[in-house]
Design an enzyme around this catalytic site. Structure first.
Site, PDB file in Angstrom:
ATOM      1  CE1 TYR A 168      -2.743   2.707   3.086  1.00 37.90           C
ATOM      2  CE2 TYR A 168      -3.187   2.975   0.745  1.00 37.90           C
ATOM      3  CZ  TYR A 168      -3.354   3.384   2.061  1.00 37.90           C
ATOM      4  OH  TYR A 168      -4.144   4.490   2.339  1.00 37.90           O
ATOM      5  CB  ILE A 169       3.196   2.790   2.491  1.00 36.52           C
ATOM      6  CG1 ILE A 169       2.235   2.474   3.625  1.00 36.52           C
ATOM      7  CG2 ILE A 169       3.802   4.183   2.656  1.00 36.52           C
ATOM      8  CD1 ILE A 169       1.062   3.396   3.746  1.00 36.52           C
ATOM      9  CG  ASP A 215       6.353  -6.876  -2.588  1.00 38.07           C
ATOM     10  OD1 ASP A 215       5.965  -5.754  -2.227  1.00 38.07           O
ATOM     11  OD2 ASP A 215       5.907  -7.953  -2.113  1.00 38.07           O
ATOM     12  CB  SER A 221       1.464  -6.601  -2.217  1.00 36.39           C
ATOM     13  OG  SER A 221       2.625  -7.371  -2.503  1.00 36.39           O
ATOM     14  CE1 TYR A 278       2.810  -1.801  13.952  1.00 34.35           C
ATOM     15  CE2 TYR A 278       3.896  -3.250  12.384  1.00 34.35           C
ATOM     16  CZ  TYR A 278       3.415  -2.002  12.735  1.00 34.35           C
ATOM     17  OH  TYR A 278       3.561  -0.953  11.866  1.00 34.35           O
ATOM     18  CG  ASN A 331      -6.062  -0.745   9.683  1.00 36.40           C
ATOM     19  OD1 ASN A 331      -5.189  -1.003   8.890  1.00 36.40           O
ATOM     20  ND2 ASN A 331      -5.885  -0.907  10.991  1.00 36.40           N
ATOM     21  CG  LEU A 332     -12.548   3.977  10.977  1.00 35.71           C
ATOM     22  CD1 LEU A 332     -13.754   3.191  11.478  1.00 35.71           C
ATOM     23  CD2 LEU A 332     -12.328   5.232  11.811  1.00 35.71           C
ATOM     24  N   GLY A 341      -6.474  -2.995  23.502  1.00 35.51           N
ATOM     25  CA  GLY A 341      -5.223  -2.422  22.976  1.00 35.51           C
ATOM     26  C   GLY A 341      -5.381  -1.030  22.405  1.00 35.51           C
TER      27      GLY A 341
HETATM   28  C1  WQD Z   1      -8.634   3.456  14.274  1.00 32.93           C
HETATM   29  C2  WQD Z   1      -9.790   3.718  15.225  1.00 32.93           C
HETATM   30  C3  WQD Z   1     -10.506   1.787  16.432  1.00 32.93           C
HETATM   31  C4  WQD Z   1     -12.167  -0.426  13.069  1.00 32.93           C
HETATM   32  C5  WQD Z   1      -3.469   0.462  13.462  1.00 32.93           C
HETATM   33  C6  WQD Z   1      -2.158  -0.066  13.917  1.00 32.93           C
HETATM   34  C7  WQD Z   1      -1.060   0.870  13.503  1.00 32.93           C
HETATM   35  C8  WQD Z   1      -1.115   1.104  12.011  1.00 32.93           C
HETATM   36  C9  WQD Z   1      -2.487   1.610  11.597  1.00 32.93           C
HETATM   37  C10 WQD Z   1       0.522  -0.303  10.974  1.00 32.93           C
HETATM   38  C11 WQD Z   1      -9.608   2.995  16.557  1.00 32.93           C
HETATM   39  C12 WQD Z   1     -11.616   2.316  15.527  1.00 32.93           C
HETATM   40  C13 WQD Z   1     -11.546   0.550  13.824  1.00 32.93           C
HETATM   41  C14 WQD Z   1     -13.551  -0.692  13.258  1.00 32.93           C
HETATM   42  C15 WQD Z   1     -13.626   1.019  14.933  1.00 32.93           C
HETATM   43  N1  WQD Z   1      -0.774  -0.088  11.333  1.00 32.93           N
HETATM   44  N2  WQD Z   1     -12.268   1.258  14.727  1.00 32.93           N
HETATM   45  N3  WQD Z   1     -14.229   0.047  14.182  1.00 32.93           N
HETATM   46  O1  WQD Z   1      -5.631   0.912  15.578  1.00 32.93           O
HETATM   47  O2  WQD Z   1      -5.142   3.379  15.218  1.00 32.93           O
HETATM   48  O3  WQD Z   1      -3.715   1.689  14.096  1.00 32.93           O
HETATM   49  O4  WQD Z   1      -3.450   0.640  12.057  1.00 32.93           O
HETATM   50  O5  WQD Z   1       1.442   0.470  10.994  1.00 32.93           O
HETATM   51  O6  WQD Z   1       0.167   0.295  13.856  1.00 32.93           O
HETATM   52  O7  WQD Z   1      -2.192  -0.098  15.336  1.00 32.93           O
HETATM   53  O8  WQD Z   1      -6.047   2.016  13.332  1.00 32.93           O
HETATM   54  O9  WQD Z   1      -7.934   1.923  11.758  1.00 32.93           O
HETATM   55  O10 WQD Z   1      -7.507  -0.073  13.281  1.00 32.93           O
HETATM   56  O11 WQD Z   1      -8.435   2.045  14.230  1.00 32.93           O
HETATM   57  O12 WQD Z   1     -14.259   1.680  15.746  1.00 32.93           O
HETATM   58  O13 WQD Z   1     -14.172  -1.587  12.598  1.00 32.93           O
HETATM   59  O14 WQD Z   1     -10.980   3.207  14.639  1.00 32.93           O
HETATM   60  O15 WQD Z   1     -11.039   1.382  17.687  1.00 32.93           O
HETATM   61  O16 WQD Z   1     -10.093   3.824  17.566  1.00 32.93           O
HETATM   62  P1  WQD Z   1      -5.184   2.006  14.684  1.00 32.93           P
HETATM   63  P2  WQD Z   1      -7.506   1.404  13.092  1.00 32.93           P
END
Ligand code: WQD
Length: 338
Positions: free
Chosen positions: A12-13, A32, A37, A149, A198-199, A292
């Site tokens: 991705y990045i 890679d 990916s 991690y 991720n969100l 976490g």
């Molecule tokens: C963001 C916010 C969740 C999903 C992680 C890794 C970090 C980096 C980026 C690698 C949080 C909330 C999420 C969902 C939700 N990865 N959420 N419902 O945890 O900040 O970072 O990804 O480098 O190392 O830790 O990102 O997008 O998972 O969460 O409410 O279905 O969205 O609780 O508050 P995070 P995230």
């Protein structure tokens, strides 16, 4: 113009950084193993940049493969993306994370030393700050690891610091906050396998109708709307930060910097911004906290501005619009994208 090696450059990045480096006039080789990916990204990078992609398929754990890469071309520097990056997975399989992330860095730096290649940009993460107490977070904040991690990323930072004492390594460490969004063409973007952790990619799946609703992990945190704050940064800005980081290394200026916007955004604010990008409501419900998670994580971006001249330029709506554009293009098989 410089010769740059991108380990994990199909990710991705990495793929967004590939485009930014080529647009800046550099020659770039992608190394890679496609463990996380899609090989199809290579053709789309060629479409995007209008030229063939120099690709070597291999693992950063393969010493012979790396020796071959460095024997074939005189690289001016390396940007090291290749690593495992899922926090939850690292808790379940810590040894795999130690092997790939720490072992991979050791194999890579040994191969660099043998070839006399000394400049390395390392992909680190804001999770090395653990549960911070000072906001916005400066690079001088205490470091700790809350997952295997994060332990691997913190350990790799310290390995590079030590390696630069004994050998002439010039090191750029970039602590990413939350990368999101996609290239405006819709040809490259975040492509997680399975159900996203991720969100933003999760919101994208809800918008596509592939997932029924967003579960908001906790609405009782110490923030204005009760949901966690994060520092989301557009991947195009993050890619540009890598170009500036490598330029600094080419000028023998090492650094260790936060790469974020400095602007905290809550989960509910992100949900609303994504709804605005899609143009209709996206179902969501309040759920339990996720183990976490920390309540707040957002950068003090001052030093990146001072040392690299870097400032994020894309706003939250562009992050969401580019993500929505990408997932729709992906669903169409990129048939209508130039
Ligand atoms: C963001 C916010 C969740 C999903 C992680 C890794 C970090 C980096 C980026 C690698 C949080 C909330 C999420 C969902 C939700 N990865 N959420 N419902 O945890 O900040 O970072 O990804 O480098 O190392 O830790 O990102 O997008 O998972 O969460 O409410 O279905 O969205 O609780 O508050 P995070 P995230």
């Amino acid at each position: 113009m410089a010769q740059i090696l991108l380990t994990g450059g199909a990710g991705y990045i990495g793929s967004h950084t590939y485009v930014a480096l080529r647009e800046a006039g550099h020659e770039v080789t992608i190394f890679d193993n496609f463990a996380n990916s899609d090989p199809g990204v290579i053709d789309r990078l060629a479409r995007l940049t209008g030229s063939e992609v120099d690709l070597v398929q291999g693992s950063v754990l393969d010493r012979a493969a790396l020796a071959g890469v460095f024997a074939a071309k005189a690289f001016d520097g390396v940007i090291h993306f290749a690593a495992r990056k899922a926090v939850g997975e690292s808790v379940r399989a810590p040894l795999d994370y130690f092997e790939t992330n720490i072992g991979g860095l050791l194999t890579l730096t040994q191969a660099m030393k043998a070839a006399g290649v000394w400049r390395i940009v390392f992909s680190s993460t804001a999770t090395v700050y653990g549960a911070p107490a000072v906001f916005p977070i400066p690079e001088t904040a205490p470091l700790s690891h809350t997952s295997p991690y994060a332990f691997t990323k913190l350990t790799c930072e310290q390995i590079l610091d030590q390696a630069a004492v004994a050998d002439p390594f010039v090191v750029g460490i970039l602590r990413y906050f939350n990368p999101v969004g996609a290239h405006p063409s819709g040809l490259i973007g975040e492509d997680p396998r399975g159900i996203p952790d991720n969100l933003m990619p999760y919101l994208a799946k809800v918008a596509l109708g592939e997932l029924p609703e967003l579960s908001v992990f906790g609405d009782d945190y110490d923030t204005p709307d009760g949901t966690c704050w994060r520092d989301y940064i557009h991947v195009a800005d993050l890619a540009r930060a890598h170009v500036l980081s490598m330029d600094a290394l080419l000028g023998d200026r090492g650094h260790n910097l936060n790469i974020g916007t400095g602007n905290p955004v809550s989960v509910l604010e992100m949900h609303a911004a994504y709804e605005a990008a899609v143009g209709r409501p996206l179902a969501c419900r309040m759920a339990e906290r996720r183990a976490g998670d920390v309540p707040r994580l957002y950068a003090d971006p001052t030093r990146a501005r001072e040392e690299l001249g870097f400032e994020a330029e894309h706003d939250l709506s562009e992050m969401c619009e580019s993500s929505w554009n990408w997932v729709q293009a992906q669903a169409r098989g990129w048939r209508f994208n130039s």
